[in-house]
Write an enzyme that holds these catalytic residues in place. Structure first.
Site, mmCIF file in Angstrom:
data_model
loop_
_atom_site.group_PDB
_atom_site.id
_atom_site.type_symbol
_atom_site.label_atom_id
_atom_site.label_comp_id
_atom_site.label_asym_id
_atom_site.label_seq_id
_atom_site.Cartn_x
_atom_site.Cartn_y
_atom_site.Cartn_z
ATOM 1 N N GLN A 96 32.898 -10.820 30.015
ATOM 2 C CA GLN A 96 34.254 -11.121 29.575
ATOM 3 C C GLN A 96 34.917 -12.120 30.528
ATOM 4 O OE1 GLN A 96 35.509 -9.925 26.688
ATOM 5 N NE2 GLN A 96 37.494 -10.916 26.957
ATOM 6 N N ASP A 154 27.625 -14.718 22.928
ATOM 7 C CA ASP A 154 28.873 -15.487 22.964
ATOM 8 C C ASP A 154 28.616 -16.976 22.720
ATOM 9 O OD1 ASP A 154 31.349 -14.340 23.309
ATOM 10 O OD2 ASP A 154 31.243 -14.283 25.500
ATOM 11 N N LYS A 157 35.686 -4.358 21.048
ATOM 12 C CA LYS A 157 34.281 -4.721 20.803
ATOM 13 C C LYS A 157 33.409 -3.469 20.782
ATOM 14 C CE LYS A 157 34.938 -9.238 22.872
ATOM 15 N NZ LYS A 157 34.882 -10.079 24.068
#
Ligand code: GUN
Length: 294
Positions: free
Chosen positions: A97, A120, A53
């Site tokens: 994460q 997200d 990322k």
């Protein structure tokens, strides 16, 4: 005739080129879109994702920040970083994460992310917006990538019967909502199947568009596919392969070789949904920066 390949890598590159233009426009207004990732612990797979990322961001000229906390970090320490990122003016989007270590309440952390920065799309506000088709909600990267692959490869979604195999919160459920929306990329009739569905092959054979997101190697067989259907394979599974350099190879949730003889279009693994996921995360971050600007 074997199916046309839905090339996720090529579509991701096309989208990144479009993003580069949007990033340039933002920079001319004095804003560099910034994405942060918070990683707690040392899970090797998560470390690889997080590095990918960061690299993708930098390649497009975006700001990238990675914050790491040790595996024994407390929930308070995680929430402190979340609060800092919520008010950081240089960070337009961020994510925590997953999975998080056991001592940390995942739900409490996700609920603390400012919805305007939740690229997200895991905060309940964004989940709700996606469910009701409110375009201001961030769409989660994987199902959003699946939708873009279908749209950009010319698969007719409007009026099609989409059968999704898998009901996860990050793929199956949001994919169903996105494809059901009114408007471009939507207007499908959607069936969501799962491990308890009766006569699964009978269900998948009704699909004009079949989306496999069950997490089981080559679970969907060739004769589960309706002739002429479009197939999107979300699965990424490692299977032992002594002839491969690493001792394993990656396969999807669909028996690719068999399904490609029946389908009209199919996405491969690797090179299908995988490259789209990070692209859609970057896309959400650039949209967050655009909303912030104005
Ligand atoms: N872990 C595996 N996939 C994801 C993802 O898409 N987002 C986050 N935050 N964690 C993940």
């Amino acid at each position: 005739m074997p199916a046309k390949i839905i090339d996720g890598k090529a579509i991701a590159e096309e989208m990144r080129a479009e993003l580069a233009t949007q990033i340039e426009e933002l920079k001319q207004q004095g804003v560099t879109p910034g994405l942060a990732v918070l990683l707690v612990g040392e899970d090797p797979a998560s470390q690889v994702y997080v590095r990918m990322k960061g690299k993708a961001c930098e390649k497009l000229g975006m700001r990238s920040e990675t914050i790491t906390l040790p595996a024994d970090a407390t929930e308070a320490e995680v929430l402190e970083v979340v609060e800092r990122l919520n008010s950081d003016r240089d960070i337009h989007g961020y994510l925590v994460q997953l999975p998080l270590p056991d001592q940390i309440n995942e739900k409490r952390v996700l609920f603390s992310i400012k919805p305007e920065k939740d690229v997200d799309g895991f905060h309940p506000v964004n989940i709700g917006k996606v469910q009701i088709g409110d375009p201001t909600g961030f769409r989660p990267a994987t199902p959003y990538g699946v939708q873009q692959m279908l749209v950009r490869s010319g698969v007719e979604i409007c009026g099609a019967h989409v059968v999704i195999v898998g009901r996860s919160n990050i793929v199956g459920r949001p994919a169903a909502a996105l494809l059901l929306h009114k408007g471009e990329g939507g207007n499908a009739t959607v069936t969501v199947c799962h491990s308890r569905t009766k006569d699964l092959p009978g269900m998948t054979r009704q699909a004009d568009i079949l989306i496999a997101a069950i997490g089981s190697p080559e679970f969907v067989k060739g004769d589960w596919v309706k002739p002429g259907a479009a197939v999107i394979d979300v699965g990424v599974n490692r299977v032992d392969d002594a002839s491969a350099k690493k001792g394993y190879r990656l396969v999807g949730d669909v028996d690719f070789e068999a399904a490609r003889e029946v389908a009209s279009a199919i996405s491969p693994v690797p090179g299908g949904v995988g490259p789209m996921t990070i692209t859609m995360l970057l896309y959400n971050t650039v949209q967050a920066a655009r909303q912030w600007v104005g």
